[in-house]
Design a protein around this motif. Sequence first.
Motif, PDB file in Angstrom:
ATOM      1  N   VAL A 109      29.229  12.167  94.264  1.00 40.16           N
ATOM      2  CA  VAL A 109      29.708  12.771  93.017  1.00 40.16           C
ATOM      3  C   VAL A 109      29.580  14.289  93.075  1.00 40.16           C
ATOM      4  N   VAL A 110      28.501  14.772  93.689  1.00 41.06           N
ATOM      5  CA  VAL A 110      28.316  16.215  93.844  1.00 41.06           C
ATOM      6  C   VAL A 110      29.420  16.782  94.733  1.00 41.06           C
ATOM      7  N   GLY A 111      29.748  16.055  95.794  1.00 41.29           N
ATOM      8  CA  GLY A 111      30.846  16.485  96.645  1.00 41.29           C
ATOM      9  C   GLY A 111      32.161  16.547  95.887  1.00 41.29           C
ATOM     10  N   GLY A 112      32.394  15.546  95.032  1.00 39.72           N
ATOM     11  CA  GLY A 112      33.613  15.545  94.227  1.00 39.72           C
ATOM     12  C   GLY A 112      33.668  16.720  93.269  1.00 39.72           C
ATOM     13  N   LEU A 113      32.524  17.032  92.646  1.00 42.29           N
ATOM     14  CA  LEU A 113      32.480  18.185  91.744  1.00 42.29           C
ATOM     15  C   LEU A 113      32.726  19.487  92.512  1.00 42.29           C
ATOM     16  N   ALA A 114      32.137  19.581  93.707  1.00 45.46           N
ATOM     17  CA  ALA A 114      32.341  20.781  94.522  1.00 45.46           C
ATOM     18  C   ALA A 114      33.817  20.955  94.863  1.00 45.46           C
ATOM     19  N   LEU A 115      34.475  19.861  95.221  1.00 47.34           N
ATOM     20  CA  LEU A 115      35.909  19.923  95.522  1.00 47.34           C
ATOM     21  C   LEU A 115      36.712  20.294  94.280  1.00 47.34           C
ATOM     22  N   LEU A 116      36.297  19.770  93.129  1.00 51.50           N
ATOM     23  CA  LEU A 116      37.000  20.061  91.890  1.00 51.50           C
ATOM     24  C   LEU A 116      36.903  21.535  91.530  1.00 51.50           C
ATOM     25  N   TYR A 117      35.702  22.108  91.722  1.00 50.06           N
ATOM     26  CA  TYR A 117      35.518  23.521  91.398  1.00 50.06           C
ATOM     27  C   TYR A 117      36.113  24.448  92.466  1.00 50.06           C
ATOM     28  N   ALA A 118      36.468  23.866  93.608  1.00 52.42           N
ATOM     29  CA  ALA A 118      37.133  24.664  94.638  1.00 52.42           C
ATOM     30  C   ALA A 118      38.653  24.553  94.536  1.00 52.42           C
ATOM     31  N   PHE A 119      39.159  23.324  94.324  1.00 50.19           N
ATOM     32  CA  PHE A 119      40.604  23.098  94.375  1.00 50.19           C
ATOM     33  C   PHE A 119      41.205  22.645  93.050  1.00 50.19           C
ATOM     34  N   GLY A 120      40.373  22.509  92.009  1.00 52.59           N
ATOM     35  CA  GLY A 120      40.905  22.136  90.704  1.00 52.59           C
ATOM     36  C   GLY A 120      41.751  23.251  90.104  1.00 52.59           C
ATOM     37  N   ARG A 121      42.386  22.975  88.987  1.00 53.56           N
ATOM     38  CA  ARG A 121      43.295  23.951  88.374  1.00 53.56           C
ATOM     39  C   ARG A 121      42.606  25.265  88.047  1.00 53.56           C
TER      40      ARG A 121
END
Length: 271
Positions: A109-121
């Motif tokens: 989940v932490v990895g997913g959040l990191a990806l979201l804050y890197a590649f999210g809108r």
Amino acid sequence: MRTTRSTRSARSARSLPRWVLVPAGVGLALVALPLLAIVLSVEWSSFQSLVTSDSSRAAMLLSLRTSAAATGLCVLLGVPLALVLSRSRGRAAAITRAVVLLPLVLPPVVGGLALLYAFGRRGLLGEHLNALGIDIAFSTTAVVLAQTFVALPFLVVGLEGALRTAGTRYEQVASTLGAPPTTVLLRVTLPLVLPGLASGAVLAFARALGEFGATLTFAGSLQGVTRTLPLEIYLQRETDPDAAVALSVVLVLVAVAVVLATGAGRPRTVR
């Protein structure tokens, strides 16, 4: 040869204290019993219909496509990483290796959040990509990125170990004979470690196929778009437990095939 090795193994086992067998047996049971339980819970009479429903087939096909794409990315990016790490020393190499291996110990989940804050809108890079009309989060591309994020270390670790074991002797000979670096890499280095590369790629594929937490956080769960097989199992657990168990057995069988294919179950003899 096999008889000799079996005899040596038997003698080594007998040399151990008997009490060691107790925690060893408990450890084996801790792994084996849940897997046995899920296999025994399958409704085998309806197994085929459970794993071939429309939603199950869509999730399975999506998982296979994205896992194959993620494995390709792992090979494309992981081989150069492993090459650099295997030939480097010092603090910079240690820090680089630690960063590459972080997904192995991070909660998904932490990895997913990191990806979201890197590649999210509104992410570090996603904001600029969104201005160009490129939206990654909650898309199939996000699934591939999440799978690559968690699977890349498996390929890098395995291949780096193979490269260090192979050494640089043959590369030095080829260079002495006048071969340019690219030729040495393609004709000498990679063929020498091809079994390690293949093993790492299979492990990366299996890890990508089983990825759940980072995918759910970064890509969401849209049928046919981001809902992979693990996400389908999670959803079916509430609505159709029999289908969830059947699909879980499919993933268990894939995991067993991966262990056998990579030779992870074969002991290595130290001389």
